[in-house]
Design an enzyme around this catalytic site. Structure first.
Site, PDB file in Angstrom:
ATOM      1  N   ASP A 420       0.868  -1.169   0.000  1.00 57.26           N
ATOM      2  CA  ASP A 420       0.000   0.000   0.000  1.00 57.26           C
ATOM      3  C   ASP A 420       0.911   1.226   0.000  1.00 57.26           C
ATOM      4  OD1 ASP A 420      -2.498   1.479   0.393  1.00 57.26           O
ATOM      5  OD2 ASP A 420      -1.665   1.921   2.368  1.00 57.26           O
ATOM      6  N   LYS A 421       0.485   2.300  -0.661  1.00 56.85           N
ATOM      7  CA  LYS A 421       1.374   3.466  -0.764  1.00 56.85           C
ATOM      8  C   LYS A 421       1.355   4.327   0.502  1.00 56.85           C
ATOM      9  CE  LYS A 421       0.363   7.350  -2.910  1.00 56.85           C
ATOM     10  NZ  LYS A 421       0.782   8.418  -1.949  1.00 56.85           N
TER      11      LYS A 421
END
Length: 727
Positions: A420-421
């Site tokens: 996930d960023k």
């Protein structure tokens, strides 16, 4: 975790342990998972451990300890109880060893070997008496263990040892009362001596390996300085409550989780989070119970004690992981059970063969006894649990919390990791990228100061980014007044007698002032643009962006070296996703993904045959974390309640993913080494014990016991070598 509900459902319970395996500690009566012996109560002091009755002791069960002092009590009592049983084996060994000396002197075979004679009327009955005392006193732990194993249909090591010494004793008694042959009393005595000593050595190794968890408990101080009614009092840790104000002097341990009210210091949290460098603590910073304060003094407001504390959550996760059985552990258990059955069959077959060939009852019995003793699956019984105990505790003290043992072991198979960023590869906080002066009326630093002066009253993430930049540049913060927040637009106020506006492009839609041209140096796809106006004149631009974590590139490079693909998963647009993925050198990205779609994306990779790990913050990534083969949650400081994750990274460092995979491989390697040794030893030792090299070489029962005990100690030492491996 809902602590209100959790505390309501807590109930006090006595702890139980195994007389043969003191490292086993359970909150309910039952059978030892290693040998099937009935668990016995630990001393009353251990009754301070609290268990949530809604949870069973499966892979995700939690044992919650009520207060910090109770952590000390429960574990110290366990340690005393384990030490008591260890001492009991040693005491039995010394007493039996003393009795063995006259047994050896009275044994005709020993007399023949040494070349002397010691005979007197009734000497065989003296030998019988001494042998009986050694058999019943020294062999008692094994005899009672056999009864429990048979009762629980879990035949194992105790049964094999008890059968071996019982056969030797009964035959020897029969010889005393007229059966032709030579008695086994000296073999019986030396066999029991060696079994007691070997078991004592094994228990010491096991206790030393599993005592690492107690070292976590010992991190908390017993006394704490509390400020009450303007005075400082020293109180017991058990009396500390949330919202108390405590004082932490230089060099002292932090007594509980809390927030710094006053003071500056550097705190060593390495034993809790693995962060090697001391962490600076000042006003509003969080501190963790168990950390060691540096040279400064801190005044702290307590936020978490007992079951709510970070340290207790770590201990609970470690205990749960140690209690859980992985695929490898189940395999070891099956092999151990199979080996026990094989040992009995081979022992009986050996007796039948040699009795028919040699026509010598004593020789045939000796071979059978040697087979049963030599092939005891004790090394198999400790091969995996010791590695588990060491690896889970070692991981916890380095910021890797394991909730699912099988998933941790499966990390070695990973082919793809999805990150996930926001909050994982990036910090999840907007940091100032550029401060641009639009004309020469105000320099960049003054533009930042004007913006900070009015942003200091805002809770918006842009305001936080501006304030951090001001602090980083060590610029003074000016006072402001008439603060006003315009929703969706920005903030206004007065600073240095000037009207100041800090706002986004929407401000110009409702103002007669024209939108200034944005310089080409600003990447509007990645950076958020905030304009600064002084007395209605645009004087500067401040851009902010979510900054990439320092170790993100290191993590991606490390995965490449392991031949593991990395992908970015984000709800941001294509350009932002591409910019971050390309900057880090990742294998690809997935943009514009809504939270509920993340699980679908993970499943798509799995359908292609990939073994997938998902790394996220454990909140909106929960379905994806649960779907992945290995779910990895970013812990963010002291928050470790990511219920859907298999592994939690306390330090929120992406490079810890690489460390976790590397350590998972090392742990699995140790398990396989121990299994190979335990099984391989028996493959060689059992045929020797059965007499395949007779008459050139025969293994005595005593030597078989030495080899069996030695193999167990070797397995324990090999497991302990994990400690010298740098995570």
């Amino acid at each position: 975790m809902n602590h209100a509900h959790h505390n309501q459902s807590n109930q006090r319970t006595q702890m139980f342990t195994c007389p043969m395996h003191p490292e086993v500690l359970k909150p309910a009566p039952g059978k030892c998972p290693k040998c099937g012996v009935d668990l016995v109560p630990v001393e009353t002091a251990a009754s301070n451990v609290v268990v949530n009755p809604e949870h069973d002791h499966t892979e995700h069960a939690h044992h919650t300890i009520n207060t910090d002092e109770e952590i000390h009590k429960g574990h110290s009592a366990h340690d005393k109880h384990a030490g008591h049983h260890t001492h009991d084996f040693l005491k039995r060994f010394w007493i039996c060893l003393v009795l063995t000396i006259p047994v050896l002197l009275l044994s005709h075979m020993i007399q023949q070997w040494i070349g002397f004679e010691l005979k007197f009327p009734g000497d065989k009955y003296v030998l019988l008496t001494l042998g009986s005392v050694i058999y019943f006193y020294g062999g008692w732990p094994f005899l009672t263990g056999m009864i429990s194993e048979i009762r629980n249909k879990a035949i194992g090591m105790m049964t094999l040892v008890a059968l071996a010494i019982s056969v030797a004793f009964i035959y020897s008694v029969a010889v005393v009362f007229g059966l032709p042959g030579m008695d086994f009393f000296w073999e019986l005595a030396t066999l029991i001596d060696i079994m007691l000593l070997g078991h004592w050595l094994e228990m010491r190794s096991t206790m030393a390996a599993s005592r690492a968890l107690e070292s976590l408990v010992a991190l908390l101080p017993s006394k704490v300085h509390v400020e009450r009614s303007g005075e400082v009092h020293d109180i017991d840790l058990k009396n500390l409550k949330s919202n108390d104000i405590i004082l932490i002097k230089p060099g002292e341990k932090v007594a509980a989780d809390g927030v710094v009210l006053e003071g500056n210091s550097y705190v060593n949290e390495s034993m809790l989070t693995g962060e090697s460098a001391p962490v600076k603590k000042e006003k509003d910073a969080k501190v963790i119970g168990g950390a060691v304060n540096g040279d400064g003094s801190l005044r702290v407001k307590v936020t978490g004690t007992g079951s709510d504390s970070y340290l207790n959550k770590v201990i609970n996760l470690v205990q749960s992981a140690q209690d859980a059985k992985s695929t490898t552990q189940n395999l070891a258990d099956k092999v151990a059970k199979s080996l026990t059955i094989i040992s009995i069959i081979v022992g009986v077959a050996t007796f039948i063969y040699w009795y028919n060939v040699e026509k010598d009852l004593s020789f045939a019995l000796e071979r059978m006894v040697t087979v049963m003793v030599t092939s005891c699956p004790h090394a198999l019984g400790v091969a995996i649990p010791l590695v588990v105990a060491i690896s889970t505790t070692l991981s916890a003290t380095h910021g890797l919390l394991i909730r699912n043992r099988t998933a941790f072991e499966n990390a070695k198979k990973l082919t793809t990791i999805i990150f996930d960023k926001t909050g994982t590869l990036t910090k999840g906080s907007h940091e100032v990228q550029q401060v641009i002066a639009l004309d020469n009326s105000f320099p960049a630093d003054e533009i930042l100061q004007y913006a900070a002066a009015i942003q200091q009253n805002s809770e918006h993430h842009i305001a936080h980014g501006v304030m951090r930049k001001l602090k980083e540049k060590n610029l003074p913060l000016w006072k402001s007044e008439n603060f006003k927040y315009i929703q969706g637009v920005g903030v206004t106020g007065i600073a240095n007698d000037k009207s100041v506006v800090a706002a986004g492009p929407n401000y110009f839609k409702q103002s007669p002032v024209s939108l200034p041209a944005i310089p080409e140096t600003v990447d509007q796809d990645v950076e958020t643009v905030n304009f600064v106006l002084i007395d209605d004149k645009p004087v500067g631009i401040i851009t902010l962006a979510d900054s990439i974590r320092e170790t993100s590139a290191e993590a991606v490079n490390g995965l490449k070296q392991m031949h593991i693909k990395s992908f970015l998963l984000t709800g941001d647009n294509e350009k932002i996703a591409a910019a971050v993925a390309n900057k880090l050198g990742m294998d690809g990205y997935l943009a514009n993904v809504l939270p509920h779609e993340k699980q679908i994306k993970v499943k798509e990779f799995q359908n292609k045959g990939e073994i997938v790990a998902m790394t996220g913050d454990g909140v909106n990534d929960a379905p994806a974390l649960a779907q992945a083969d290995v779910g990895i949650a970013v812990g963010s400081g002291t928050e470790v309640a990511a219920e859907t994750a298999d592994i939690i990274l306390v330090n929120s460092k992406p490079k810890d993913v690489v460390q976790m995979i590397s350590f998972g491989k090392a742990t699995y390697k140790k398990m396989i080494q121990n299994l190979a040794w335990a099984v391989g030893y028996n493959v060689i030792a059992i045929p020797l014990a059965a007499g395949v090299l007779y008459p050139y070489f025969t293994l005595s029962p005593a030597m078989g016991a030495v080899l069996m005990s030695l193999s167990t100690v070797i397995v324990a030492i090999n497991a302990s070598l994990l400690k010298v491996r740098k995570i």
